[in-house]
Write a protein that holds these residues in place. Sequence first.
Motif, PDB file in Angstrom:
ATOM      1  N   HIS A  60      33.862  43.578 -59.553  1.00 50.63           N
ATOM      2  CA  HIS A  60      33.607  42.914 -58.281  1.00 50.63           C
ATOM      3  C   HIS A  60      32.968  43.939 -57.343  1.00 50.63           C
ATOM      4  O   HIS A  60      33.482  45.039 -57.197  1.00 50.63           O
ATOM      5  CB  HIS A  60      34.920  42.488 -57.633  1.00 50.63           C
ATOM      6  N   LEU A  61      31.861  43.575 -56.725  1.00 44.28           N
ATOM      7  CA  LEU A  61      31.200  44.448 -55.751  1.00 44.28           C
ATOM      8  C   LEU A  61      30.680  43.603 -54.598  1.00 44.28           C
ATOM      9  O   LEU A  61      29.712  42.857 -54.761  1.00 44.28           O
ATOM     10  CB  LEU A  61      30.038  45.215 -56.382  1.00 44.28           C
ATOM     11  N   GLN A  62      31.321  43.710 -53.454  1.00 42.07           N
ATOM     12  CA  GLN A  62      30.890  43.026 -52.235  1.00 42.07           C
ATOM     13  C   GLN A  62      30.673  41.530 -52.473  1.00 42.07           C
ATOM     14  O   GLN A  62      29.641  40.975 -52.125  1.00 42.07           O
ATOM     15  CB  GLN A  62      29.642  43.694 -51.661  1.00 42.07           C
ATOM     16  N   ARG A  63      31.664  40.903 -53.071  1.00 46.27           N
ATOM     17  CA  ARG A  63      31.719  39.464 -53.347  1.00 46.27           C
ATOM     18  C   ARG A  63      30.773  39.014 -54.460  1.00 46.27           C
ATOM     19  O   ARG A  63      30.625  37.827 -54.708  1.00 46.27           O
ATOM     20  CB  ARG A  63      31.504  38.638 -52.075  1.00 46.27           C
ATOM     21  N   TRP A  64      30.135  39.945 -55.136  1.00 48.53           N
ATOM     22  CA  TRP A  64      29.335  39.647 -56.324  1.00 48.53           C
ATOM     23  C   TRP A  64      30.048  40.219 -57.539  1.00 48.53           C
ATOM     24  O   TRP A  64      30.801  41.188 -57.430  1.00 48.53           O
ATOM     25  CB  TRP A  64      27.949  40.298 -56.229  1.00 48.53           C
ATOM     26  N   PHE A  65      29.757  39.669 -58.705  1.00 50.26           N
ATOM     27  CA  PHE A  65      30.227  40.227 -59.963  1.00 50.26           C
ATOM     28  C   PHE A  65      29.046  40.974 -60.567  1.00 50.26           C
ATOM     29  O   PHE A  65      27.985  40.394 -60.786  1.00 50.26           O
ATOM     30  CB  PHE A  65      30.676  39.108 -60.908  1.00 50.26           C
ATOM     31  N   PHE A  66      29.215  42.262 -60.799  1.00 46.44           N
ATOM     32  CA  PHE A  66      28.165  43.089 -61.392  1.00 46.44           C
ATOM     33  C   PHE A  66      28.482  43.307 -62.857  1.00 46.44           C
ATOM     34  O   PHE A  66      29.549  43.820 -63.198  1.00 46.44           O
ATOM     35  CB  PHE A  66      28.074  44.431 -60.667  1.00 46.44           C
ATOM     36  N   VAL A  67      27.583  42.894 -63.740  1.00 50.55           N
ATOM     37  CA  VAL A  67      27.722  43.155 -65.176  1.00 50.55           C
ATOM     38  C   VAL A  67      27.068  44.498 -65.436  1.00 50.55           C
ATOM     39  O   VAL A  67      25.845  44.631 -65.393  1.00 50.55           O
ATOM     40  CB  VAL A  67      27.069  42.052 -66.032  1.00 50.55           C
ATOM     41  N   LYS A  68      27.908  45.494 -65.684  1.00 51.06           N
ATOM     42  CA  LYS A  68      27.392  46.839 -65.946  1.00 51.06           C
ATOM     43  C   LYS A  68      26.910  46.969 -67.382  1.00 51.06           C
ATOM     44  O   LYS A  68      25.863  47.554 -67.649  1.00 51.06           O
ATOM     45  CB  LYS A  68      28.472  47.879 -65.664  1.00 51.06           C
ATOM     46  N   LEU A  69      27.669  46.423 -68.312  1.00 52.88           N
ATOM     47  CA  LEU A  69      27.335  46.510 -69.736  1.00 52.88           C
ATOM     48  C   LEU A  69      27.609  45.183 -70.422  1.00 52.88           C
ATOM     49  O   LEU A  69      28.650  44.562 -70.192  1.00 52.88           O
ATOM     50  CB  LEU A  69      28.175  47.591 -70.421  1.00 52.88           C
ATOM     51  N   LEU A  70      26.713  44.762 -71.274  1.00 58.47           N
ATOM     52  CA  LEU A  70      26.901  43.603 -72.147  1.00 58.47           C
ATOM     53  C   LEU A  70      26.215  43.946 -73.452  1.00 58.47           C
ATOM     54  O   LEU A  70      25.012  44.244 -73.471  1.00 58.47           O
ATOM     55  CB  LEU A  70      26.285  42.339 -71.538  1.00 58.47           C
ATOM     56  N   ALA A  71      26.977  43.953 -74.522  1.00 58.63           N
ATOM     57  CA  ALA A  71      26.402  44.298 -75.827  1.00 58.63           C
ATOM     58  C   ALA A  71      27.061  43.483 -76.929  1.00 58.63           C
ATOM     59  O   ALA A  71      28.248  43.159 -76.853  1.00 58.63           O
ATOM     60  CB  ALA A  71      26.586  45.791 -76.110  1.00 58.63           C
ATOM     61  N   VAL A  72      26.269  43.185 -77.950  1.00 59.31           N
ATOM     62  CA  VAL A  72      26.744  42.498 -79.146  1.00 59.31           C
ATOM     63  C   VAL A  72      26.313  43.333 -80.343  1.00 59.31           C
ATOM     64  O   VAL A  72      25.168  43.791 -80.408  1.00 59.31           O
ATOM     65  CB  VAL A  72      26.154  41.064 -79.234  1.00 59.31           C
ATOM     66  N   SER A  73      27.231  43.545 -81.273  1.00 56.86           N
ATOM     67  CA  SER A  73      26.921  44.366 -82.450  1.00 56.86           C
ATOM     68  C   SER A  73      25.788  43.732 -83.254  1.00 56.86           C
ATOM     69  O   SER A  73      25.618  42.506 -83.235  1.00 56.86           O
ATOM     70  CB  SER A  73      28.164  44.530 -83.325  1.00 56.86           C
ATOM     71  N   PRO A  74      25.012  44.551 -83.960  1.00 56.35           N
ATOM     72  CA  PRO A  74      23.872  44.011 -84.711  1.00 56.35           C
ATOM     73  C   PRO A  74      24.251  42.883 -85.666  1.00 56.35           C
ATOM     74  O   PRO A  74      23.535  41.886 -85.759  1.00 56.35           O
ATOM     75  CB  PRO A  74      23.340  45.225 -85.481  1.00 56.35           C
ATOM     76  N   GLU A  75      25.381  43.007 -86.341  1.00 61.03           N
ATOM     77  CA  GLU A  75      25.764  41.971 -87.303  1.00 61.03           C
ATOM     78  C   GLU A  75      26.197  40.659 -86.643  1.00 61.03           C
ATOM     79  O   GLU A  75      26.223  39.617 -87.295  1.00 61.03           O
ATOM     80  CB  GLU A  75      26.868  42.470 -88.251  1.00 61.03           C
ATOM     81  N   ALA A  76      26.498  40.682 -85.353  1.00 61.56           N
ATOM     82  CA  ALA A  76      26.939  39.470 -84.655  1.00 61.56           C
ATOM     83  C   ALA A  76      25.860  38.871 -83.758  1.00 61.56           C
ATOM     84  O   ALA A  76      26.074  37.808 -83.173  1.00 61.56           O
ATOM     85  CB  ALA A  76      28.192  39.777 -83.840  1.00 61.56           C
TER      86      ALA A  76
END
Length: 148
Positions: A60-76
Amino acid sequence: MTVAFEIERIDGADPALPDAVDAILDDAAAALGRPFEGLRVHLRVRDSDGNLLGGLVGAHLQRWFFVKLLAVSPEARGSGIGSLLLRKAEAIARDEGLVGIYLDTFEFQAPRFYVREGYQEIGRLPKVGDAPQRIWFAKQFNSSGSKE
């Protein structure tokens, strides 16, 4: 007032430094009447053997949600895990009364994915030489919790 100081390059040798720098920023924001919420959100997806298939790290940052990292493994990749993680983050953000989500990616990563998920581009670094462009996206919620 003059303060003696020295700038020292650490290169990852001090794992406590990021939290210490965060604390300085948090104190400054609080002094201005805009304290950071500080709630961090970690989501993970594992298979039946406990192997990590993907994850999301946000805050949570100043009423926003900040996605810092999003990753999916190569096999998925291609299984829908990325979309599910993003939708779960959106649900959390809505449930917690946040105004939307923002994130960034590089041009060689997933800009088409975020557009497909309903995010709008809000900015990018200029293309310089062979440095990849970094692109910021956001999805703002309206008062009913859906995207605008």
